[in-house]
Design a protein around this motif. Structure first.
Motif, PDB file in Angstrom:
ATOM      1  N   PHE A  60      45.857  37.985  -0.463  1.00 42.64           N
ATOM      2  CA  PHE A  60      46.177  36.908   0.469  1.00 42.64           C
ATOM      3  C   PHE A  60      45.136  36.780   1.579  1.00 42.64           C
ATOM      4  CE2 PHE A  60      50.543  37.994  -1.141  1.00 42.64           C
ATOM      5  CZ  PHE A  60      50.684  36.844  -1.917  1.00 42.64           C
ATOM      6  N   ASP A  87      62.656  33.167   6.218  1.00 41.00           N
ATOM      7  CA  ASP A  87      62.543  31.726   5.981  1.00 41.00           C
ATOM      8  C   ASP A  87      62.817  30.907   7.237  1.00 41.00           C
ATOM      9  OD1 ASP A  87      61.995  32.187   3.302  1.00 41.00           O
ATOM     10  OD2 ASP A  87      64.103  32.175   2.742  1.00 41.00           O
ATOM     11  N   HIS A 104      53.100  36.147   1.787  1.00 45.60           N
ATOM     12  CA  HIS A 104      53.091  34.815   1.177  1.00 45.60           C
ATOM     13  C   HIS A 104      53.842  33.807   2.035  1.00 45.60           C
ATOM     14  CE1 HIS A 104      53.954  31.655  -1.890  1.00 45.60           C
ATOM     15  NE2 HIS A 104      52.690  31.913  -2.170  1.00 45.60           N
ATOM     16  N   ALA A 105      54.858  34.267   2.778  1.00 46.41           N
ATOM     17  CA  ALA A 105      55.550  33.371   3.705  1.00 46.41           C
ATOM     18  C   ALA A 105      54.580  32.864   4.770  1.00 46.41           C
ATOM     19  CB  ALA A 105      56.727  34.096   4.352  1.00 46.41           C
ATOM     20  N   TRP A 106      53.714  33.756   5.270  1.00 49.37           N
ATOM     21  CA  TRP A 106      52.689  33.315   6.228  1.00 49.37           C
ATOM     22  C   TRP A 106      51.748  32.315   5.570  1.00 49.37           C
ATOM     23  CZ3 TRP A 106      47.622  32.614   6.831  1.00 49.37           C
ATOM     24  CH2 TRP A 106      47.120  32.454   8.125  1.00 49.37           C
ATOM     25  N   ILE A 107      51.322  32.614   4.340  1.00 49.18           N
ATOM     26  CA  ILE A 107      50.396  31.735   3.608  1.00 49.18           C
ATOM     27  C   ILE A 107      51.008  30.350   3.415  1.00 49.18           C
ATOM     28  CG2 ILE A 107      49.391  31.332   1.323  1.00 49.18           C
ATOM     29  CD1 ILE A 107      47.783  33.317   2.921  1.00 49.18           C
ATOM     30  N   ARG A 108      52.263  30.285   3.036  1.00 53.25           N
ATOM     31  CA  ARG A 108      52.919  28.996   2.806  1.00 53.25           C
ATOM     32  C   ARG A 108      52.971  28.166   4.083  1.00 53.25           C
ATOM     33  NH1 ARG A 108      58.591  29.359   0.006  1.00 53.25           N
ATOM     34  NH2 ARG A 108      58.300  27.101   0.147  1.00 53.25           N
ATOM     35  N   GLU A 109      53.096  28.831   5.221  1.00 48.91           N
ATOM     36  CA  GLU A 109      53.207  28.114   6.485  1.00 48.91           C
ATOM     37  C   GLU A 109      51.866  27.629   7.013  1.00 48.91           C
ATOM     38  OE1 GLU A 109      55.181  28.821  10.910  1.00 48.91           O
ATOM     39  OE2 GLU A 109      55.730  30.109   9.224  1.00 48.91           O
ATOM     40  N   HIS A 110      50.800  28.380   6.730  1.00 49.45           N
ATOM     41  CA  HIS A 110      49.535  28.106   7.407  1.00 49.45           C
ATOM     42  C   HIS A 110      48.379  27.686   6.505  1.00 49.45           C
ATOM     43  CE1 HIS A 110      50.964  29.354  11.331  1.00 49.45           C
ATOM     44  NE2 HIS A 110      51.487  30.426  10.779  1.00 49.45           N
ATOM     45  N   THR A 111      48.534  27.745   5.195  1.00 53.03           N
ATOM     46  CA  THR A 111      47.432  27.346   4.316  1.00 53.03           C
ATOM     47  C   THR A 111      47.928  26.426   3.223  1.00 53.03           C
ATOM     48  OG1 THR A 111      47.652  29.143   2.710  1.00 53.03           O
ATOM     49  CG2 THR A 111      46.380  29.608   4.684  1.00 53.03           C
ATOM     50  N   ARG A 112      46.978  25.737   2.606  1.00 47.86           N
ATOM     51  CA  ARG A 112      47.289  24.907   1.431  1.00 47.86           C
ATOM     52  C   ARG A 112      46.373  25.345   0.297  1.00 47.86           C
ATOM     53  NH1 ARG A 112      50.361  20.428   2.433  1.00 47.86           N
ATOM     54  NH2 ARG A 112      50.702  19.923   4.635  1.00 47.86           N
TER      55      ARG A 112
END
Length: 218
Positions: free
Chosen positions: A97, A157, A210-218
């Motif tokens: 990640f 979440d 992955h929760a951080w990734i979903r919030e801050h990246t595409r």
């Protein structure tokens, strides 16, 4: 449950082991690309490392330099009081990640087996105590987000992760120490629906990253 299936110890048929990576550069030395990022030894012998195809034949230092250019602003920390086997797997997920850093708190030595050599590409730092980790994080403007299913925790979440987050994980079994919980700016937990009290520490770390990734990246 089929007891025969549960206790069946019949060995699986042997299968041919798949080759990983690529062989020597096609065409030999005369065809080698003129690229300073590439490693002559890998070009000659092949590259069987656990890296994505983009980095085939690249020197280790060149890969790290490129990853440094892309790294995300979140960091990961894990307590290491009992030489937890999951630490290596957490480092591997941090690499996947693209965390900026991984911090090992407590014992300096940690089990690298689960990292699958990804620690070579990841910046890993050591802190003797939670207090020293917290001081370092606050000096660099990081929000410390502890991950543990303790009273008062917020569902992962439902939590808005700051971009500059330090995700702090405990060990398999005991979870985070009381010092770690006290040092945190927030405590989040992963919702669970079965009978077990907790999930595997490495799995929990991957979910939260992955929760951080979903919030801050595409």
């Amino acid at each position: 449950m089929d007891e025969r299936a549960e206790h069946d110890e019949t060995p699986e048929p042997a299968e041919a082991q798949l080759e990983v990576g690529v062989g020597p550069w096609p065409g030999g030395r005369a065809a080698w690309p003129d690229d300073a990022r590439l490693d002559p030894e890998l070009l000659e012998l092949g590259d069987r490392r656990n890296v994505v195809d983009e980095f085939r034949y690249w020197r280790l230092e060149a890969i790290v330099a490129e990853l440094d250019r892309r790294r995300h602003p979140f960091e990961v920390a894990v307590e290491n009081w009992q030489h937890d086997l999951n630490i290596g797997s957490i480092v591997r997920s941090a690499n996947a990640f693209l965390a900026a850093r991984v911090h090992i708190v407590g014992r300096r030595r940690w089990n690298r087996r689960g990292a699958m050599v990804t620690d070579r590409y990841q910046h890993v730092e050591h802190h003797p105590s939670i207090d020293e980790l917290a001081a370092d994080a606050r000096a660099r403007g990081l929000t410390i987000v502890a991950v543990d299913n303790v009273p008062g925790s917020v569902g992962v979440d439902d939590y808005a992760f700051p971009p500059a987050s330090l995700l702090l994980f405990g060990q398999e079994g005991p979870g985070l120490s009381s010092e770690a919980i006290a040092a945190a700016d927030a405590v989040v937990a992963i919702p669970q629906f079965g009978s077990t009290r907790s999930i595997n520490a490495a799995a929990a770390a991957a979910i939260v990253m992955h929760a951080w990734i979903r919030e801050h990246t595409r």
